[in-house]
Motif scaffolding. Sequence first.
Motif, mmCIF file in Angstrom:
data_model
loop_
_atom_site.group_PDB
_atom_site.id
_atom_site.type_symbol
_atom_site.label_atom_id
_atom_site.label_comp_id
_atom_site.label_asym_id
_atom_site.label_seq_id
_atom_site.Cartn_x
_atom_site.Cartn_y
_atom_site.Cartn_z
ATOM 1 N N ASP A 62 0.516 -0.706 15.564
ATOM 2 C CA ASP A 62 -0.548 -1.557 15.840
ATOM 3 C C ASP A 62 -1.567 -1.276 16.688
ATOM 4 O O ASP A 62 -2.638 -1.791 16.792
ATOM 5 N N GLN A 63 -1.325 -0.440 17.566
ATOM 6 C CA GLN A 63 -2.172 -0.298 18.547
ATOM 7 C C GLN A 63 -2.810 1.052 18.736
ATOM 8 O O GLN A 63 -3.398 1.705 19.438
ATOM 9 N N ASP A 64 -2.511 1.777 17.535
ATOM 10 C CA ASP A 64 -3.090 3.289 17.492
ATOM 11 C C ASP A 64 -3.691 3.411 16.311
ATOM 12 O O ASP A 64 -3.910 2.759 15.211
ATOM 13 N N GLU A 65 -4.546 4.594 16.302
ATOM 14 C CA GLU A 65 -5.427 4.906 15.014
ATOM 15 C C GLU A 65 -4.988 6.258 14.505
ATOM 16 O O GLU A 65 -4.007 7.182 15.232
ATOM 17 N N TYR A 100 17.416 2.344 16.188
ATOM 18 C CA TYR A 100 16.728 1.008 16.078
ATOM 19 C C TYR A 100 15.737 0.991 17.319
ATOM 20 O O TYR A 100 14.515 0.561 16.721
ATOM 21 N N ALA A 101 15.861 1.133 18.409
ATOM 22 C CA ALA A 101 14.842 0.864 19.534
ATOM 23 C C ALA A 101 13.793 1.910 19.386
ATOM 24 O O ALA A 101 12.557 1.458 19.413
ATOM 25 N N TYR A 102 13.951 3.099 18.916
ATOM 26 C CA TYR A 102 12.769 4.088 18.837
ATOM 27 C C TYR A 102 11.916 3.551 17.590
ATOM 28 O O TYR A 102 10.637 3.751 17.503
ATOM 29 N N THR A 103 12.694 3.177 16.301
ATOM 30 C CA THR A 103 11.926 2.825 15.106
ATOM 31 C C THR A 103 11.108 1.421 15.537
ATOM 32 O O THR A 103 9.975 1.369 15.018
ATOM 33 N N LEU A 104 11.766 0.568 16.280
ATOM 34 C CA LEU A 104 11.154 -0.549 16.778
ATOM 35 C C LEU A 104 9.703 -0.281 17.504
ATOM 36 O O LEU A 104 8.921 -0.732 17.477
ATOM 37 N N ALA A 105 9.992 1.039 18.590
ATOM 38 C CA ALA A 105 8.810 1.161 19.294
ATOM 39 C C ALA A 105 7.512 1.744 18.361
ATOM 40 O O ALA A 105 6.473 1.524 18.596
ATOM 41 N N ALA A 106 7.835 2.675 17.466
ATOM 42 C CA ALA A 106 7.228 3.056 16.366
ATOM 43 C C ALA A 106 6.413 2.017 15.747
ATOM 44 O O ALA A 106 5.051 2.346 15.282
ATOM 45 N N HIS A 147 -1.476 0.030 9.973
ATOM 46 C CA HIS A 147 0.122 -0.266 10.099
ATOM 47 C C HIS A 147 1.190 0.307 8.935
ATOM 48 O O HIS A 147 1.790 -0.112 8.410
ATOM 49 N N PHE A 148 0.932 1.525 8.882
ATOM 50 C CA PHE A 148 1.620 2.450 7.907
ATOM 51 C C PHE A 148 3.116 2.473 8.439
ATOM 52 O O PHE A 148 3.911 2.192 7.353
ATOM 53 N N VAL A 149 3.348 2.619 9.649
ATOM 54 C CA VAL A 149 4.738 2.643 9.960
ATOM 55 C C VAL A 149 5.399 1.248 9.942
ATOM 56 O O VAL A 149 6.411 0.949 9.621
ATOM 57 N N ARG A 150 4.680 0.180 10.611
ATOM 58 C CA ARG A 150 5.152 -1.090 10.570
ATOM 59 C C ARG A 150 5.331 -1.556 9.157
ATOM 60 O O ARG A 150 6.433 -2.361 8.970
ATOM 61 N N ASP A 151 4.556 -1.362 8.336
ATOM 62 C CA ASP A 151 4.751 -1.839 6.719
ATOM 63 C C ASP A 151 6.013 -1.076 6.392
ATOM 64 O O ASP A 151 6.642 -1.732 5.361
ATOM 65 N N ASN A 164 0.821 -1.271 0.031
ATOM 66 C CA ASN A 164 -0.106 -0.056 -0.069
ATOM 67 C C ASN A 164 0.772 1.328 -0.011
ATOM 68 O O ASN A 164 0.416 2.293 0.631
ATOM 69 N N LEU A 165 1.934 1.283 -0.728
ATOM 70 C CA LEU A 165 2.859 2.392 -0.887
ATOM 71 C C LEU A 165 2.188 3.537 -1.630
ATOM 72 O O LEU A 165 1.870 3.141 -2.930
#
Length: 455
Positions: free
Chosen positions: A228-231, A217-223, A237-241, A92-93
């Motif tokens: 997945d838990q925010d709207e 990396y820690a900050y990116t992993l947290a984001a 899942h924009f950031v995750r994907d 979905n890019l």
Amino acid sequence: MEKNPTEDEVVQFVLGIKKSEPELGIARLHARIKSDEPTWALSVNRLRSILRSHSLTNTSLTATSNDSGMAIADEFRDRLYISQTVSSPVSNLTLPTGIEVFTSRSRGKGLQVSSTLPESIPEGAMLWTEPALVLIPPISLVGLIPTGKACSYCSRPLVSMSSLIASCSTCSGRWCSSRCRKLDKIHKYIRHGKYTSEWIAIEQFAVENEWSAFYQYAYTLAASIFDDQDEGQFSKHFVRDGVAGLAKIRQDIRQKADPQHGKAMFMGEQLEMMWEAGYKVLCKFFSHLSAPSYEEYLSGIGMVNINNLDGSIYLLQSHLNHSCEPSVDVKIVGRTAGVKVTAKRQLYPGEELTTTYVDLKKDVMFRRQKLLEGWGFWCTCPRCMREQDGTLEDGQRENKSPSSKDNVGRNTIADADSPKKKKKGKSKSKKPTSEPARVRKKSVTFDDNVVQIEI
């Protein structure tokens, strides 16, 4: 739809083929290209002309091959790792008008002018702007954020009680504007609750070891996880994907390209000890969520090292491949505004969009070594091939004044990929707490030397 490949694309493809089949003649080489790249509109005559112009005749093809050519000394060839870098499509890019993603055997994943575009794109045209996919505070300022002395989102130091400043009702955190407060999606997860102390330990570990890549990396992993838990803006899942689609390489593999690798066994042991210690600190925070495996952790460290721009992650910009004759300009216009990408010259349908990862004022050997260390490949772009053969005239070389907006300089900052080193004269290396001049930076080596473009 046919496309006219650039000379760079043809050269890269030919070198890739010649690694395994060095004896191919023009006719068989042309047939192979048409088979592997059926959309390319490339005549035999043009192929022959390109090969001649880049000194890629049958007698010299093997000598200039990217991975196995005799032109690459053993000390360099043994450090190549680009083939171990992995990348996947981003679902979905959303792409700017006239721009498309391509994948090829020779170039991997990249961006190009749409092959269906009816006309070329003029020089200076704005191609797109984008905010950071993950806007990461620099480790020099993370200590100010929990106390409200810097914006929790953009990390801008807060030196006055402006009416624009918004305060958190739960902790001491503040934002420089209501917009930053709205954009800050992970504040409540890392600053509130029973795991806040574990996040502070991550920040302290990064600062004490002067290890920017660890914190990035820690900050990116947290984001990615909290996406997945925010709207809202980052739903679906924009950031995750986006993060999942970034190019990845294990940091221990990448480290082998360091010219000091294997020469200082003690330094290697120190690095491994620091990686393991950092992993333990990281897992204490993420254990209640989804802690990465050690292999995923090392891949994540490598990922931020090869993808970060000014310490943060940009999605479309990260798709741009390198050339020492880049076709686009990338400018950081602001911490929250992000980057602006413009055409450096006229761009034709089907042409790849490229940026530069290194200092273009340096000679071919310097550039190639920095690209080898930072991204694991030996550059065979048209400019490098011309300079290698001594055919680049002085008037064609990059020679811009230090005040030029396109000037590329080098700047050594805190070590991102090595253990903390004790230095004499520390006052020279201290960073001011005020916001620095806006620059473009990209980590390229293991002591976190960076490419910097003043804007």
